[in-house]
Design a protein around this motif. Structure first.
Motif, PDB file in Angstrom:
ATOM      1  N   ASP A  51       0.599  -3.108  -3.707  1.00 27.37           N
ATOM      2  CA  ASP A  51      -0.662  -3.698  -4.145  1.00 27.37           C
ATOM      3  C   ASP A  51      -0.966  -3.231  -5.560  1.00 27.37           C
ATOM      4  OD1 ASP A  51      -3.107  -4.660  -4.562  1.00 27.37           O
ATOM      5  OD2 ASP A  51      -4.025  -3.854  -2.752  1.00 27.37           O
TER       6      ASP A  51
ATOM      7  N   GLY B 143      -4.635  15.618  -5.484  1.00 28.84           N
ATOM      8  CA  GLY B 143      -5.093  16.416  -6.626  1.00 28.84           C
ATOM      9  C   GLY B 143      -6.508  16.008  -6.991  1.00 28.84           C
ATOM     10  N   TRP B 144      -7.337  16.974  -7.308  1.00 27.08           N
ATOM     11  CA  TRP B 144      -8.719  16.645  -7.662  1.00 27.08           C
ATOM     12  C   TRP B 144      -9.142  17.536  -8.823  1.00 27.08           C
ATOM     13  CZ3 TRP B 144     -10.999  12.424  -5.818  1.00 27.08           C
ATOM     14  CH2 TRP B 144     -12.344  12.200  -6.137  1.00 27.08           C
TER      15      TRP B 144
ATOM     16  N   GLN C 104     -17.345  13.573  -2.546  1.00 30.17           N
ATOM     17  CA  GLN C 104     -16.396  12.457  -2.470  1.00 30.17           C
ATOM     18  C   GLN C 104     -15.244  12.703  -1.520  1.00 30.17           C
ATOM     19  OE1 GLN C 104     -15.991   9.798  -5.713  1.00 30.17           O
ATOM     20  NE2 GLN C 104     -16.513  11.415  -7.149  1.00 30.17           N
TER      21      GLN C 104
ATOM     22  N   GLU D  21      -9.279   6.741  -9.804  1.00 26.77           N
ATOM     23  CA  GLU D  21      -9.476   7.269  -8.456  1.00 26.77           C
ATOM     24  C   GLU D  21     -10.923   7.169  -7.969  1.00 26.77           C
ATOM     25  OE1 GLU D  21      -9.459  12.000  -9.710  1.00 26.77           O
ATOM     26  OE2 GLU D  21      -7.690  11.073  -8.843  1.00 26.77           O
TER      27      GLU D  21
ATOM     28  N   ARG E   3       2.755   5.390  -6.449  1.00 21.53           N
ATOM     29  CA  ARG E   3       1.360   5.467  -6.064  1.00 21.53           C
ATOM     30  C   ARG E   3       0.887   4.164  -5.415  1.00 21.53           C
ATOM     31  NH1 ARG E   3      -3.279   8.232  -7.856  1.00 21.53           N
ATOM     32  NH2 ARG E   3      -2.147   9.331  -9.475  1.00 21.53           N
ATOM     33  N   ALA E   4       1.304   3.038  -5.994  1.00 22.74           N
ATOM     34  CA  ALA E   4       0.820   1.751  -5.504  1.00 22.74           C
ATOM     35  C   ALA E   4       1.205   1.522  -4.052  1.00 22.74           C
ATOM     36  CB  ALA E   4       1.377   0.628  -6.368  1.00 22.74           C
TER      37      ALA E   4
ATOM     38  N   GLY F 221     -13.435  -4.465 -19.929  1.00 20.82           N
ATOM     39  CA  GLY F 221     -12.879  -5.066 -18.722  1.00 20.82           C
ATOM     40  C   GLY F 221     -13.169  -6.553 -18.642  1.00 20.82           C
TER      41      GLY F 221
ATOM     42  N   SER G 273       3.351   5.180 -27.397  1.00 23.24           N
ATOM     43  CA  SER G 273       3.298   5.199 -25.936  1.00 23.24           C
ATOM     44  C   SER G 273       4.533   5.824 -25.300  1.00 23.24           C
ATOM     45  CB  SER G 273       3.090   3.784 -25.411  1.00 23.24           C
ATOM     46  OG  SER G 273       4.135   2.967 -25.862  1.00 23.24           O
TER      47      SER G 273
ATOM     48  N   TYR H 159     -16.201   1.041 -21.505  1.00 25.86           N
ATOM     49  CA  TYR H 159     -15.196   1.191 -20.458  1.00 25.86           C
ATOM     50  C   TYR H 159     -15.246   2.638 -19.984  1.00 25.86           C
ATOM     51  CZ  TYR H 159     -10.725   0.248 -18.087  1.00 25.86           C
ATOM     52  OH  TYR H 159      -9.746   0.043 -17.167  1.00 25.86           O
ATOM     53  N   GLY H 160     -15.188   2.839 -18.683  1.00 28.03           N
ATOM     54  CA  GLY H 160     -15.241   4.207 -18.160  1.00 28.03           C
ATOM     55  C   GLY H 160     -13.908   4.901 -18.294  1.00 28.03           C
TER      56      GLY H 160
ATOM     57  N   ARG I 115      -7.040  20.236 -12.521  1.00 21.43           N
ATOM     58  CA  ARG I 115      -6.674  19.554 -11.282  1.00 21.43           C
ATOM     59  C   ARG I 115      -5.997  20.510 -10.313  1.00 21.43           C
ATOM     60  NH1 ARG I 115      -6.542  14.198 -10.538  1.00 21.43           N
ATOM     61  NH2 ARG I 115      -6.777  13.904 -12.768  1.00 21.43           N
TER      62      ARG I 115
ATOM     63  N   ARG J 131      -2.159  -4.119 -20.872  1.00 20.43           N
ATOM     64  CA  ARG J 131      -1.951  -4.788 -22.153  1.00 20.43           C
ATOM     65  C   ARG J 131      -1.104  -6.035 -21.965  1.00 20.43           C
ATOM     66  NH1 ARG J 131       0.415  -0.771 -26.225  1.00 20.43           N
ATOM     67  NH2 ARG J 131       0.603  -2.712 -27.353  1.00 20.43           N
TER      68      ARG J 131
ATOM     69  N   LEU K 250     -13.556  15.813 -12.454  1.00 25.07           N
ATOM     70  CA  LEU K 250     -14.026  15.160 -13.667  1.00 25.07           C
ATOM     71  C   LEU K 250     -14.636  13.809 -13.280  1.00 25.07           C
ATOM     72  CD1 LEU K 250     -11.033  15.926 -16.023  1.00 25.07           C
ATOM     73  CD2 LEU K 250     -13.302  16.952 -16.061  1.00 25.07           C
TER      74      LEU K 250
ATOM     75  N   ARG L 154      -9.937 -11.054 -11.110  1.00 28.13           N
ATOM     76  CA  ARG L 154      -9.599 -11.222 -12.524  1.00 28.13           C
ATOM     77  C   ARG L 154      -8.099 -11.481 -12.700  1.00 28.13           C
ATOM     78  NH1 ARG L 154      -9.070  -7.813 -17.122  1.00 28.13           N
ATOM     79  NH2 ARG L 154      -9.349  -5.866 -16.023  1.00 28.13           N
TER      80      ARG L 154
ATOM     81  N   SER M 103     -18.513  17.219  -7.079  1.00 27.05           N
ATOM     82  CA  SER M 103     -17.613  16.066  -7.079  1.00 27.05           C
ATOM     83  C   SER M 103     -16.693  16.055  -5.860  1.00 27.05           C
ATOM     84  CB  SER M 103     -16.809  16.059  -8.383  1.00 27.05           C
ATOM     85  OG  SER M 103     -15.712  15.193  -8.292  1.00 27.05           O
TER      86      SER M 103
ATOM     87  N   PHE N 226     -13.006   9.680  -0.241  1.00 23.62           N
ATOM     88  CA  PHE N 226     -11.611  10.148  -0.241  1.00 23.62           C
ATOM     89  C   PHE N 226     -11.310  11.028   0.964  1.00 23.62           C
ATOM     90  CE2 PHE N 226     -12.540   8.777  -4.433  1.00 23.62           C
ATOM     91  CZ  PHE N 226     -11.378   8.176  -4.848  1.00 23.62           C
TER      92      PHE N 226
ATOM     93  N   GLU O 179      -4.284  -1.186  -6.516  1.00 26.38           N
ATOM     94  CA  GLU O 179      -4.364   0.253  -6.295  1.00 26.38           C
ATOM     95  C   GLU O 179      -3.861   1.036  -7.501  1.00 26.38           C
ATOM     96  OE1 GLU O 179      -5.871   1.861  -4.150  1.00 26.38           O
ATOM     97  OE2 GLU O 179      -6.322   0.205  -2.781  1.00 26.38           O
ATOM     98  N   MET O 180      -2.936   0.418  -8.222  1.00 28.50           N
ATOM     99  CA  MET O 180      -2.320   1.122  -9.338  1.00 28.50           C
ATOM    100  C   MET O 180      -3.197   1.077 -10.570  1.00 28.50           C
ATOM    101  SD  MET O 180       1.609   0.509  -9.751  1.00 28.50           S
ATOM    102  CE  MET O 180       1.250  -1.026 -10.516  1.00 28.50           C
TER     103      MET O 180
ATOM    104  N   LEU P  64       6.339  -0.546 -10.223  1.00 24.76           N
ATOM    105  CA  LEU P  64       6.015  -1.845  -9.647  1.00 24.76           C
ATOM    106  C   LEU P  64       5.102  -2.658 -10.552  1.00 24.76           C
ATOM    107  CD1 LEU P  64       5.487  -0.953  -5.891  1.00 24.76           C
ATOM    108  CD2 LEU P  64       7.547  -1.658  -7.072  1.00 24.76           C
TER     109      LEU P  64
ATOM    110  N   ASP Q 198      -3.690  -0.690 -31.592  1.00 26.89           N
ATOM    111  CA  ASP Q 198      -2.260  -0.477 -31.390  1.00 26.89           C
ATOM    112  C   ASP Q 198      -1.564   0.085 -32.619  1.00 26.89           C
ATOM    113  OD1 ASP Q 198      -2.281  -1.295 -28.808  1.00 26.89           O
ATOM    114  OD2 ASP Q 198      -1.839  -3.380 -29.293  1.00 26.89           O
TER     115      ASP Q 198
END
Lengths: 316, 323, 521
Positions: free
Chosen positions: B32, C415-416, C430, B40, C397-398, C174, C227, C42-43, C270, B84, C419, B53, C426, C442, B35-36, B284, C199
């Motif tokens: 998914d 990991g937390w 959470q 958090e 992760r996904a 966003g 990058s 943007y956060g 963390r 990007r 922040l 979106r 926090s 979480f 999620e990425m 992914l 960029d």
């Protein structure tokens, strides 16, 4: 394998001819230095790989044998090296020599299965396309064209990454091997299909096939009993050479991180892990798996090169 | 000829459409992306908004048509990971890859042709047999193994050339080049050799085989009999006959080299498209994976089609067989 | 916190450098570009951290993470819902406008606007009232204790500048909403923006009229996003950048070996730990033995954290027994007693609980935490030697997050960093709180400790700092003793700087603060 296949060739007095060919082959083999060296090396590597559980100092699949306090030990001839870690250990405390032996076994098995499956699919598709022609031929060969327009490495990476993502986690370790076999097969079967199709469309116009048709032999029987054996020689040469390619493909996938997991390492996985320590002084973690992989593929290609020349009637 | 052209180009377009479909299929599988992309602390509402979106709430076929139409315009969406534009990401990496592949191709010709000629002319001598034997290693060793060995020896142990990165680059408009700075030129040496080695052995083997064939031919025998000097026979007549197959091989393999560069780029952390692709695979990042597949296949198909057409122009008989 | 100090170069080199006019520009090669010059758009903590060089907040953190005055010099709590701030006098914006309470009011209105993406960073804010030019009162939710923490991340804009440029409403990266502040900036901070080319680069020049006494000796900052980690490292080695806030850990050895480059390594805020599923059964249907405290203790005792630090983290992590880092308010040394590595004790505990051979899957990510793959691979043999039957499920992760949130992971890496609020509230609200409403989002293991929940609820409206932290400490201590998570370490983070940089302040929140950076003159 090749020799037996040649014996099936439906020519008059097969046993005599086969014996002659045998001796021909044997003669060309013993006089070809590269082939002899390659074959001996290959046999040695395969035997040691499959004897891994008997001869390896450590069972790399038993995680209880991995100790962090044994991590990063250099090879035995270096300062700090110690028995039984002849070629040193990696960052998990895995013995490099054991890793290589078990890893070779994994690599060889995956390559064998990949070649066998590609062969099976390629031969079936090629036979069907060549024999029936028409729409079937068109559809199958267009599909092959699409696959051929994607570089094989790219196709294998994508297939592997995508299929790996679909595996449930409890299957991921063992399933990974299946996924790689699938990925290599997907990118490999087309070449066999093309060879067989070309041969088949030549053969099916020959008189013996016409004769069989008139005798109302079923198409399946004609294909399997009459046409197939005549297409085998080029296919088997291609298979030998692509056995080496399959080992390389598996190693490349594992090296890139879309192959075997660290808990069931193949040679490519070991090289991927070792590559992280290339600059940090622990060169043995990467060098020995690299050498083993090189020896394996070079020995296969030495044998394959000889076989191609020996079975190629033009060169004889 | 026109009919041939139309058929050939038409089939290339069909193949590309099929490749685009395969590329799109990548989206239809596990993982998914939402999620990425979210951090958090994101709430369910944030996730739903993002899903909308990205168009991930649309049905499969709608997403597919959107994909094909956009892809045809070079529009591959937003990278899941960096948020990007995918096309500009790939475009920014393209010069690095093309430069590497170009240098490697040059290298394979500059080294491969003379080696092929030497091994053909001096057939049977120890050094040509030795080269012939070494060429087995060239085709056997995977490029990452060669790359690792080169880094280990020339970078880690000897410290002659960097085994890492692209060095300093200079921007010429949208193109960036490392060839104009000393550190950039140093950095390209090892990756170019690693990438070229396989190609060098191929060129060498082809040149050798063609040379041997030509040297056996009647017209060479005739030239010899007339007393034409050896060097002129070898280089003016025999070599010229090999150039066509070598040029074909180089052109067709340019696409393969671009694809294979991804392995070299991974080992050398060369900031090209291939490295971008591998990172996308591991994370992914489907839009980048799909875009890369389509772009590489397009290059591949274009080169093959061009070679076919050029051959057909040279040799009209092929127009019949190829269709 | 750690600083890098180098003795100055020899006199000749010094003389040469002094003649070069641009010698005090810091060339910063960053892992990524900023997303906007408007910090409300943007956060994104990286962008906000970068814009700390241009904008100030009312308060800020000192090097020990204490909250200290910035644009506000003093504050008092008037009643349960009202805070009064006294503002600094004599401060000017980069465009010369004086700083007043109107600017604060306009900024707070802008950041809490319904369209503001940063609204969530100031959750308890209700309204602000200007008392005089240098006094402002804020109305917040009753008893909300973390207003100051929140304000460290809220930059103050110039009201007139916003009005003149039609930018009273925030932009939104966003949603693709851009405005004048997206590409222009007018703050009160130590540097002002010359230009941002997305960029490509951001050019900052020193603000000579900064209200604070400058600790740095820079004339400007040239910020370039690079990058690719490899290119960034190569740029540092070749001397084309002076600093990067993101040096890959596996490259530290080659950076250390290279002349002229110094890695700067410290521990992140963390804390990496392992969470346990606490449902009745595991995903495979078998009884969940992790509900027995002895089994969780056995897990903690079977981990050799020191070997992991020395071998896997190359000596750069900090072994911990607490669930939060030492810099996080709520931490005490008492709670930071790591569980001893003792496989025999672990085996005995398992035996006692009748859980010898208990099989479960450890859910890890390839790309989540520092060297996580090696870490998790090393953990499995340790657990199995103590008598567990653990296997590893590792993927990106996904792929792992859905399994974790749906409760189908048995044990997972976690990991937390606490922040952006930099307070143990926090993790408490959470992660450790029972999963109900907006709390315990979480809490993937479905645990519930009423006494912890009660402490968190009281802390949420406790305005006395020491009392509140005392409650949070108590809750963290219970969580630690009950082993809701088995803590492992604070993971390393690495920056790198060239020899030119003689002094750089590195803090665990991973934000460079170049108004504290000194380069060789």
């Amino acid at each position: 394998m090749t020799l037996q296949a040649d014996q099936q060739t439906p020519v008059a007095k097969p046993s005599q001819l086969a014996r002659m060919r045998d001796s021909d082959l044997w003669h060309s083999f013993v006089t070809h230095r590269g082939a002899v060296v390659g074959a001996c090396l290959l046999v040695f590597l395969i035997v040691t790989a499959f004897a891994a559980p008997l001869i390896a100092p450590q069972n790399v699949y038993d995680s209880a044998e991995l100790q962090l306090m044994n991590a990063r030990i250099p090879p035995i001839w270096q300062e700090g090296g110690r028995w039984p870690f002849v070629l040193g250990t990696d960052i998990q405390g895995r013995d490099v020599l054991s890793g290589i032996l078990y890893g070779s076994r994994t690599s060889i098995l995956i390559a064998v299965f990949a070649v066998v499956f590609s062969l099976a699919i390629g031969v079936i598709v090629g036979l069907a396309a060549g024999f029936f022609g028409g729409i079937i031929d068109n559809v199958l060969m267009r599909f092959a064209d699409v696959l051929l327009s994607i570089p094989t490495i790219l196709l294998a990476i994508l297939a592997s990454a995508v299929a790996m993502g679909m595996l449930p986690p409890e299957w991921r370790a063992l399933g990974a091997a299946g996924v790689i076999v699938f990925a290599i097969t997907l990118s490999n079967w087309v070449q066999y299909a093309r060879i067989v199709r070309a041969q088949t469309s030549v053969e099916r116009r020959k008189e013996y096939v016409e004769a069989a048709r008139l005798l109302r032999v079923s198409p399946r029987r004609i294909m399997l009993r009459h046409i197939l054996p005549n297409t085998m020689t080029p296919v088997l040469v291609a298979a030998t050479l692509s056995f080496g390619m399959a080992i390389l493909a598996e190693a490349t996938l594992s090296f890139l991180g879309v192959g075997m997991p660290a808990s069931l390492p193949s040679l490519g996985t070991l090289i991927r892990i070792g590559n992280n320590y290339l600059f940090s002084g622990q060169w043995w973690i990467v060098l020995f798996p690299v050498l083993q992989l090189s020896l394996l593929v070079v020995s296969i290609n030495l044998v394959g090169d000889w076989l191609r020349d020996a079975l190629n009637p033009k060169l004889r | 000829m026109l009919a041939f052209l139309i058929k050939r180009i038409g089939s290339a377009i069909l193949v590309m459409l099929a490749v685009a479909f395969l590329a799109f299929l990548i989206f239809a599988v596990a993982g998914d992306p939402v999620e990425m992309m979210v951090n958090e602390q994101a709430t369910q509402a944030d996730r739903d908004a993002l899903r909308e979106r990205l168009g991930l709430d649309q049905p499969f076929l709608v997403q597919y048509f959107t994909f094909v139409i956009n892809a045809a315009q070079g529009e591959f969406g937003i990278s899941y990971q960096t948020q990007r534009d995918v096309m500009s990401l790939i475009a920014s990496r393209l010069p690095a890859t093309l430069e590497l592949v170009f240098i490697a191709s040059m290298l394979s010709l500059i080294v491969g042709i003379p080696l092929g000629v030497i091994t053909a002319i001096h057939r049977g001598k120890w050094f040509s047999e030795g080269l012939q034997f070494l060429s087995i290693f060239g085709v056997s060793l995977p490029s990452f193994v060669i790359a690792i060995l080169l880094i280990l020896v020339f970078s880690v142990w000897l410290g002659w050339a960097p085994g890492f990165g692209r060095g300093e680059t200079v921007a010429l408009g949208w193109w960036t080049t490392g060839l104009l700075t000393p550190s950039g030129r140093n950095a390209i040496i090892l990756p170019a050799i690693a990438l070229a080695l396989y190609e060098i052995t191929l060129v060498m083997r082809i040149v050798r085989a063609e040379m041997l064939e030509v040297l056996r031919s009647d017209f060479v025998k005739f030239a010899r009999a007339r007393g034409v000097p050896r060097r002129i026979i070898h280089y003016r007549h025999a070599l010229r006959n090999c150039l066509m197959p070598v040029a074909t091989l180089t052109a067709m393999n340019f696409g393969t080299l671009i694809a294979f560069a991804l392995v070299t780029e991974t080992v050398f952390q060369w900031p090209g498209m291939g490295l971008l692709f591998i990172q996308a695979v591991l994370n992914l990042d489907f839009p980048i994976m799909a875009a890369y597949l389509v772009i590489i296949s397009a290059i591949f198909v274009t080169l093959n089609t061009l070679v076919d057409i050029i051959y057909a122009v040279i040799d009209p008989r092929l127009r019949q067989e190829k269709v | 916190m750690k600083t890098l100090k180098k003795s100055l170069l020899g006199g000749v080199a010094l003389g040469l450098l002094a003649t070069s006019a641009s010698a005090e520009v810091l060339r910063w090669g960053a892992a990524r570009d900023i997303v906007s010059l408007d910090s409300y758009s943007y956060g994104d903590s990286f962008t906000i951290g970068f814009l700390d060089h241009v904008y100030d907040g009312l308060v800020r953190y000192d090097p020990d993470f204490n909250i200290v005055p910035a644009l506000a010099t003093d504050w008092e709590i008037v009643d349960d819902t009202t805070w009064r701030f006294t503002l600094r006098e004599g401060v000017t914006f980069h465009n010369g406008a004086p700083f007043t309470a109107e600017d604060v009011a306009a900024s707070l209105a802008r950041v809490s606007h319904p369209n503001s993406p940063l609204r969530g960073n100031l959750p308890a804010f209700q309204s602000a009232e200007v008392i005089d030019d240098h006094t402002i009162e804020m109305t917040v939710d009753a008893g909300y204790p973390l207003l100051l923490n929140d304000l460290t991340n809220i930059h103050i804009f110039n009201a007139q500048w916003l009005i003149d440029n039609d930018a009273m409403e925030p932009t939104d990266v966003g949603a693709g909403v851009e405005g004048y502040p997206t590409f222009n900036a007018n703050g009160t901070g130590p540097f002002s923006v010359v230009e941002w080319v997305p960029d490509s680069n951001v050019t900052l020049v020193v603000n000579e009229d900064w209200w604070d006494e400058a600790q740095h000796n820079l004339t400007g900052i040239e910020f370039t996003p690079i990058s690719s980690a490899a290119t960034r490292v190569a740029a540092l080695l070749s001397g084309s950048i002076d600093f990067t806030e993101n040096a890959p850990l596996q490259d530290l050895m080659r950076l250390e070996a290279a002349p002229g480059v110094n890695p700067v390594v410290t521990q992140d805020l963390r804390t990496v730990m392992f969470g346990f599923n606490r449902r009745e059964t595991l995903s495979n249907g078998q009884e969940n033995m992790f509900n027995d405290l002895r089994v969780r203790q056995a897990f903690a005792h079977s981990i050799d954290a020191e070997s992991i630090r020395d071998v896997i983290m190359q000596g750069n992590s900090r072994v911990t027994g607490a669930l939060v880092a030492p810099d996080i308010p709520g931490y005490t040394e008492e709670m930071d007693q790591p569980y001893a590595f003792d496989p025999d004790a672990a085996a005995a505990l398992l035996e006692e609980a009748g859980a010898t051979g208990f099989s479960f899957t450890l859910n890890c990510m390839n790309n989540g935490y520092v060297n996580e793959e090696e870490l998790c691979n090393a953990l499995i043999p340790m657990l199995n030697r103590a008598g567990f039957d653990a296997s590893l499920d590792i993927a990106e992760r996904a792929q792992q997050t859905p399994k974790r949130t749906s409760g189908s992971a048995d044990v997972w890496s976690f990991g937390w960093a606490n922040l952006p609020m930099l307070d143990s509230y926090s993790i408490l609200i959470q992660v450790l709180h029972s999963n109900e409403g907006n709390s315990g989002v979480f809490n993937w293991g479905a645990w519930s400790y009423p006494e912890i929940d009660a402490l968190i609820q009281s802390a949420a409206t406790e305005l006395d700092y020491d009392t509140r932290i005392g409650m949070q400490t108590e809750a963290l201590q219970i969580a630690r003793d009950e082993l809701i998570f088995a803590p492992l370490h604070e993971q390393p983070m690495a920056w790198a700087a060239s020899d030119r940089v003689v002094d750089v302040l590195q803090q665990g929140d991973n934000k460079p603060r170049h108004w504290m950076t000194r380069v060789a003159e």
